[in-house]
Structure formats: structure tokens, C-alpha cells
Design an enzyme around this catalytic site. Structure first.
Site, PDB file in Angstrom:
ATOM      1  N   PRO A  10     -19.309  36.649   5.705  1.00  0.00           N
ATOM      2  CA  PRO A  10     -18.982  35.522   6.551  1.00  0.00           C
ATOM      3  C   PRO A  10     -17.896  34.865   6.654  1.00  0.00           C
ATOM      4  O   PRO A  10     -17.285  34.413   5.679  1.00  0.00           O
ATOM      5  CB  PRO A  10     -20.287  34.542   6.212  1.00  0.00           C
ATOM      6  CG  PRO A  10     -20.427  35.129   4.800  1.00  0.00           C
ATOM      7  CD  PRO A  10     -20.180  36.317   4.706  1.00  0.00           C
ATOM      8  N   ASN A  11     -17.605  34.486   7.812  1.00  0.00           N
ATOM      9  CA  ASN A  11     -16.300  33.515   8.045  1.00  0.00           C
ATOM     10  C   ASN A  11     -14.878  34.285   8.108  1.00  0.00           C
ATOM     11  O   ASN A  11     -13.955  33.592   8.267  1.00  0.00           O
ATOM     12  CB  ASN A  11     -16.287  32.211   7.570  1.00  0.00           C
ATOM     13  CG  ASN A  11     -17.455  31.545   7.730  1.00  0.00           C
ATOM     14  OD1 ASN A  11     -17.918  31.357   8.978  1.00  0.00           O
ATOM     15  ND2 ASN A  11     -18.513  31.149   6.547  1.00  0.00           N
ATOM     16  N   ARG A  18      -9.324  29.353   9.832  1.00  0.00           N
ATOM     17  CA  ARG A  18     -10.146  28.636   8.696  1.00  0.00           C
ATOM     18  C   ARG A  18      -9.224  28.305   7.504  1.00  0.00           C
ATOM     19  O   ARG A  18      -8.430  29.192   7.204  1.00  0.00           O
ATOM     20  CB  ARG A  18     -11.230  29.446   8.198  1.00  0.00           C
ATOM     21  CG  ARG A  18     -11.002  30.431   7.536  1.00  0.00           C
ATOM     22  CD  ARG A  18     -12.112  31.467   6.854  1.00  0.00           C
ATOM     23  NE  ARG A  18     -12.915  30.648   6.010  1.00  0.00           N
ATOM     24  CZ  ARG A  18     -13.711  31.307   4.889  1.00  0.00           C
ATOM     25  NH1 ARG A  18     -13.716  32.508   4.983  1.00  0.00           N
ATOM     26  NH2 ARG A  18     -14.470  30.599   4.244  1.00  0.00           N
ATOM     27  N   TYR A  23      -6.307  30.046   3.037  1.00  0.00           N
ATOM     28  CA  TYR A  23      -6.554  31.509   3.399  1.00  0.00           C
ATOM     29  C   TYR A  23      -5.267  32.003   4.284  1.00  0.00           C
ATOM     30  O   TYR A  23      -5.051  33.220   4.278  1.00  0.00           O
ATOM     31  CB  TYR A  23      -7.446  31.708   4.457  1.00  0.00           C
ATOM     32  CG  TYR A  23      -9.001  31.388   3.442  1.00  0.00           C
ATOM     33  CD1 TYR A  23      -9.392  32.254   2.485  1.00  0.00           C
ATOM     34  CD2 TYR A  23      -9.649  30.215   3.667  1.00  0.00           C
ATOM     35  CE1 TYR A  23     -10.460  32.087   1.686  1.00  0.00           C
ATOM     36  CE2 TYR A  23     -10.810  29.842   3.214  1.00  0.00           C
ATOM     37  CZ  TYR A  23     -11.326  30.798   2.019  1.00  0.00           C
ATOM     38  OH  TYR A  23     -12.452  30.759   1.474  1.00  0.00           O
ATOM     39  N   ASN A  74     -15.738  42.153   0.214  1.00  0.00           N
ATOM     40  CA  ASN A  74     -15.435  40.605   0.148  1.00  0.00           C
ATOM     41  C   ASN A  74     -16.657  40.084   0.546  1.00  0.00           C
ATOM     42  O   ASN A  74     -16.749  40.032   1.834  1.00  0.00           O
ATOM     43  CB  ASN A  74     -14.142  40.330   0.535  1.00  0.00           C
ATOM     44  CG  ASN A  74     -13.946  38.726   0.606  1.00  0.00           C
ATOM     45  OD1 ASN A  74     -14.826  37.967   0.098  1.00  0.00           O
ATOM     46  ND2 ASN A  74     -12.885  38.295   1.007  1.00  0.00           N
ATOM     47  N   ALA A  77     -18.788  33.595   1.075  1.00  0.00           N
ATOM     48  CA  ALA A  77     -19.791  32.925   0.524  1.00  0.00           C
ATOM     49  C   ALA A  77     -21.114  33.533  -0.222  1.00  0.00           C
ATOM     50  O   ALA A  77     -21.534  32.999  -1.266  1.00  0.00           O
ATOM     51  CB  ALA A  77     -20.407  31.913   1.564  1.00  0.00           C
ATOM     52  N   HIS A  80     -21.507  33.830  -4.229  1.00  0.00           N
ATOM     53  CA  HIS A  80     -22.076  32.956  -4.985  1.00  0.00           C
ATOM     54  C   HIS A  80     -23.514  32.786  -5.008  1.00  0.00           C
ATOM     55  O   HIS A  80     -23.956  31.572  -5.378  1.00  0.00           O
ATOM     56  CB  HIS A  80     -21.186  31.556  -4.667  1.00  0.00           C
ATOM     57  CG  HIS A  80     -19.781  32.058  -4.552  1.00  0.00           C
ATOM     58  ND1 HIS A  80     -19.024  32.370  -5.690  1.00  0.00           N
ATOM     59  CD2 HIS A  80     -19.068  31.844  -3.474  1.00  0.00           C
ATOM     60  CE1 HIS A  80     -17.942  32.574  -4.927  1.00  0.00           C
ATOM     61  NE2 HIS A  80     -17.913  32.140  -3.779  1.00  0.00           N
ATOM     62  N   ASP A  87     -28.485  43.482  -6.064  1.00  0.00           N
ATOM     63  CA  ASP A  87     -29.429  44.753  -6.261  1.00  0.00           C
ATOM     64  C   ASP A  87     -29.180  45.715  -5.313  1.00  0.00           C
ATOM     65  O   ASP A  87     -29.402  46.757  -5.817  1.00  0.00           O
ATOM     66  CB  ASP A  87     -30.742  43.968  -5.879  1.00  0.00           C
ATOM     67  CG  ASP A  87     -31.401  43.045  -6.765  1.00  0.00           C
ATOM     68  OD1 ASP A  87     -30.894  42.824  -7.800  1.00  0.00           O
ATOM     69  OD2 ASP A  87     -32.424  42.367  -6.163  1.00  0.00           O
ATOM     70  N   GLU A  98     -14.780  44.112  -5.536  1.00  0.00           N
ATOM     71  CA  GLU A  98     -14.944  43.127  -5.368  1.00  0.00           C
ATOM     72  C   GLU A  98     -13.632  42.281  -4.862  1.00  0.00           C
ATOM     73  O   GLU A  98     -12.668  42.604  -6.033  1.00  0.00           O
ATOM     74  CB  GLU A  98     -15.873  42.191  -6.172  1.00  0.00           C
ATOM     75  CG  GLU A  98     -15.968  40.716  -5.887  1.00  0.00           C
ATOM     76  CD  GLU A  98     -16.227  39.896  -6.958  1.00  0.00           C
ATOM     77  OE1 GLU A  98     -16.476  40.389  -7.983  1.00  0.00           O
ATOM     78  OE2 GLU A  98     -17.159  38.581  -6.586  1.00  0.00           O
ATOM     79  N   HIS A 100     -11.393  39.068  -3.364  1.00  0.00           N
ATOM     80  CA  HIS A 100     -11.372  37.702  -2.863  1.00  0.00           C
ATOM     81  C   HIS A 100      -9.897  37.415  -2.688  1.00  0.00           C
ATOM     82  O   HIS A 100      -8.989  37.515  -3.389  1.00  0.00           O
ATOM     83  CB  HIS A 100     -11.833  36.660  -3.740  1.00  0.00           C
ATOM     84  CG  HIS A 100     -13.565  36.845  -3.856  1.00  0.00           C
ATOM     85  ND1 HIS A 100     -14.417  36.596  -3.271  1.00  0.00           N
ATOM     86  CD2 HIS A 100     -13.681  37.369  -5.108  1.00  0.00           C
ATOM     87  CE1 HIS A 100     -15.540  36.959  -3.612  1.00  0.00           C
ATOM     88  NE2 HIS A 100     -15.298  37.503  -4.936  1.00  0.00           N
ATOM     89  N   ARG A 107     -11.606  26.817  -7.546  1.00  0.00           N
ATOM     90  CA  ARG A 107     -11.835  26.111  -6.751  1.00  0.00           C
ATOM     91  C   ARG A 107     -13.224  25.091  -7.038  1.00  0.00           C
ATOM     92  O   ARG A 107     -13.193  25.062  -8.365  1.00  0.00           O
ATOM     93  CB  ARG A 107     -12.204  26.860  -5.453  1.00  0.00           C
ATOM     94  CG  ARG A 107     -10.768  27.569  -4.942  1.00  0.00           C
ATOM     95  CD  ARG A 107     -11.052  28.463  -3.727  1.00  0.00           C
ATOM     96  NE  ARG A 107     -11.765  27.788  -2.546  1.00  0.00           N
ATOM     97  CZ  ARG A 107     -12.169  28.444  -1.601  1.00  0.00           C
ATOM     98  NH1 ARG A 107     -12.154  29.829  -1.287  1.00  0.00           N
ATOM     99  NH2 ARG A 107     -12.505  27.780  -0.665  1.00  0.00           N
ATOM    100  N   ARG A 111     -18.510  27.922  -6.995  1.00  0.00           N
ATOM    101  CA  ARG A 111     -17.525  29.199  -6.580  1.00  0.00           C
ATOM    102  C   ARG A 111     -17.461  30.390  -7.807  1.00  0.00           C
ATOM    103  O   ARG A 111     -16.998  31.304  -7.862  1.00  0.00           O
ATOM    104  CB  ARG A 111     -16.413  29.224  -5.845  1.00  0.00           C
ATOM    105  CG  ARG A 111     -16.636  28.607  -4.440  1.00  0.00           C
ATOM    106  CD  ARG A 111     -15.282  28.792  -3.932  1.00  0.00           C
ATOM    107  NE  ARG A 111     -15.272  27.583  -2.519  1.00  0.00           N
ATOM    108  CZ  ARG A 111     -15.822  27.810  -1.366  1.00  0.00           C
ATOM    109  NH1 ARG A 111     -16.441  28.855  -0.950  1.00  0.00           N
ATOM    110  NH2 ARG A 111     -15.764  26.773  -0.479  1.00  0.00           N
TER     111      ARG A 111
HETATM  112  C1  DQA Z   1     -13.689  34.197  -0.353  1.00  0.00           C
HETATM  113  C2  DQA Z   1     -14.116  33.206  -1.465  1.00  0.00           C
HETATM  114  C3  DQA Z   1     -15.440  32.673  -1.261  1.00  0.00           C
HETATM  115  O1  DQA Z   1     -15.730  31.585  -2.095  1.00  0.00           O
HETATM  116  C4  DQA Z   1     -15.599  32.039   0.138  1.00  0.00           C
HETATM  117  O2  DQA Z   1     -16.786  31.489   0.226  1.00  0.00           O
HETATM  118  C5  DQA Z   1     -15.103  32.835   1.302  1.00  0.00           C
HETATM  119  C6  DQA Z   1     -13.955  33.690   1.053  1.00  0.00           C
HETATM  120  C7  DQA Z   1     -12.245  34.688  -0.365  1.00  0.00           C
HETATM  121  O3  DQA Z   1     -11.927  35.704  -0.146  1.00  0.00           O
HETATM  122  O4  DQA Z   1     -11.298  34.010  -1.334  1.00  0.00           O
HETATM  123  O5  DQA Z   1     -15.661  32.932   2.251  1.00  0.00           O
HETATM  124  O6  DQA Z   1     -14.637  35.422  -0.466  1.00  0.00           O
END
Ligand code: DQA
Length: 146
Positions: A10-11, A18, A23, A74, A77, A80, A87, A98, A100, A107, A111
């Protein structure tokens, strides 16, 4: 040909808009272009998916079985919060890295926990966009060494 799924949560579609101090100002489309260019350089096939929905992420990971050799994930959110993603990764057993963009551990305290971390081969944090090609190379190395 090695096939990788890059799955973004998401996002991440709002990159560029954002929280640019965290970012950066480059857009999600620029991230996708960078991933595609890297895949081409390495001679691998890549599919890039972004969704804001946890269940869609679970579906895409389940559907990756027998189709993709590895996943760059990735979870944003959901990192967390999501026992379901953890699973699912453990169920399908597809090698996953993974990623980020930021370093979540430096942060807010909430997180610091990643539900997916120990279901993944490795975690790459805080390298910005470069974390994606690094994760692709790590998977490529892992998948071709055996
Ligand atoms: C993120 C870190 C996460 O804590 C956050 O919710 C994101 C982006 C990152 O790429 O740094 O949406 O996954």
C-alpha cells in the site's frame, strides 16, 4: 529464464508525492522503469504488481507458486501487521527478499517489527530505489548457484 515477481504494497503507488523527505521525489513509474531496465540487463523476466490490499497480496503470492522463481517483496505498512502475509510466504516457500526504501527500524517504534522478515531469505532496508536491483541480484545469485 528466471522469472521474478516484484510485489509492492500500500501507498507505494504514491512515491514522489508521499513524504518526499523520507521516500524521495522519484515516482512509482520511475521505480518500475528502473526495475525493468535491471531485469533486461540481467536477462530475467519480471512482473511488477502494486496493490493497496492485503488479500490481493496474499492471492498474488499464492498464485506465484509454479510460475515465479523468486519474489521481491515490499509489503509496506503490512510488514508491521500482517500474519497472513507471513503465513502465505511460509506456505508457498518461494525464495523471497524483503525490501524497504527506508530503514523502518530507525523510524517509529511500531515499524521495528517485521512479520515477514524470517520468512524471507534476506532483508534490504534503507537503500532507496537501489534496494530493488540489489534484491533481484541476490535472488538471481541464490537461484543460479544450485
Ligand atoms: C516501507 C516502510 C514501511 O514502514 C512503510 O509503511 C511503507 C514503506 C519502505 O519501503 O520504506 O509504506 O515499506
Amino acid at each position: 529464464m528466471i522469472k521474478l515477481l516484484v510485489l509492492n504494497g500500500p501507498n507505494l503507488n504514491l512515491l514522489g508525492l508521499r513524504e518526499p523527505k523520507l521516500y524521495g521525489t522519484r515516482s512509482y513509474d520511475e521505480l518500475c522503469a528502473m526495475i525493468r531496465a535491471h531485469a533486461e540487463r540481467r536477462g530475467i523476466a519480471v512482473e511488477i504488481v502494486q496493490t493497496n490490499h492485503e488479500g490481493v497480496m496474499v492471492d498474488r503470492i499464492q498464485e506465484a507458486r509454479g510460475v515465479f522463481d523468486g519474489i521481491v517483496l515490499n509489503p509496506a505498512a503490512y510488514t508491521h501487521t500482517s500474519v497472513a502475509l507471513r503465513d502465505c510466504l511460509l506456505a508457498v516457500g518461494i525464495p523471497t527478499v524483503e525490501v524497504h526504501l527506508t530503514d523502518p527500524a530507525s523510524r517509529e517504534p511500531f515499524r521495528a517489527v517485521s512479520y515477514v522478515r524470517d520468512a524471507c531469505l534476506a532483508t534490504i532496508c534503507g537503500h532507496g530505489f537501489d534496494g530493488y536491483p540489489e534484491a533481484m541480484d541476490l535472488l538471481l545469485h541464490t537461484l543460479t548457484k544450485c
